[in-house]
Design an enzyme around this catalytic site. Sequence first.
Site: not given
Length: 300
Positions: A2-3
């Site tokens: 996840p960013e």
Amino acid sequence: MPELPEVEVVRRGVAEHAVGRTLSSVEVLHPRAVRRHVPGPADFAGRLAGRCLSAARRRGKYLWLELGDEGSSREATLLSGGEALVVHLGMSGQLLVQPGDNPDEKHLRVRLRFADGGPELRFVDQRTFGGLHLADLVEVDGIALPKPVAHIAPDPLEQVFDPAAVAARLRARRTGIKRALLDQSLVSGVGNIYADEALWRAKLHWARPTASLTRPKIRELFDAVTAVMQEALHAGGTSFDALYVNVNGESGYFDRSLAVYGQAGRPCRRCGASVRRDAFMNRSSYTCPVCQPKPRNAHP
């Protein structure tokens, strides 16, 4: 992994459903999920019981929940030496808000129950690369951050982000622009997906030397970074599989809007040329060979 947009989607969900509530008990179902909490699972659960979740915060890809005591203001808690529950989502971690009578998820690792008897917060992690731990808060430039996050630079969506200062530091580096974007001590929250998308929008090749960039071009790049992240947030983030979901278990759909990332062999939306994939730091970089020509003095 996840960013920033994906972590921000989770943060907003936790802020809506869990902030302001007091924990009644914490159940650790897999010790690896709290391995970063050195005193161990029993200490972790005991120190959280009775604490209030006073705020949900994020910097870059890092998420934490500020802890307070019921009836005390957030300011008073921070002045007395604050503490936070730091959440590492890792590759497959999920924070889910679920009714207490819902069946346990197959990979449920930690359960947080609340004194009001309402929906509980569950940490689910298939690969157990993520985890939870407690950390002291320290002040950095007037902002309370968990100690493990104190060295991380502000991200482009923060009010304290200074594009001019970052541009000066970036131009002083002797590296390629994508390597610089991924350097969390320079700017946080930009990962492989959104770096490629922003570079495409700014018509920059990932190996372009940072020292060759003008300040206006750097500003254009960071405008592109901000824009693509805001669009991803609006779409609920990017989900390539069922491992990234928001607190309600719903996937994001920004993957439908990706211009180059994961699009090797497909036509560029801007010029029609075939998108190219290159090996990059044990990962991949995606570019349009026409819109983003490789510079002669490219950095590897």
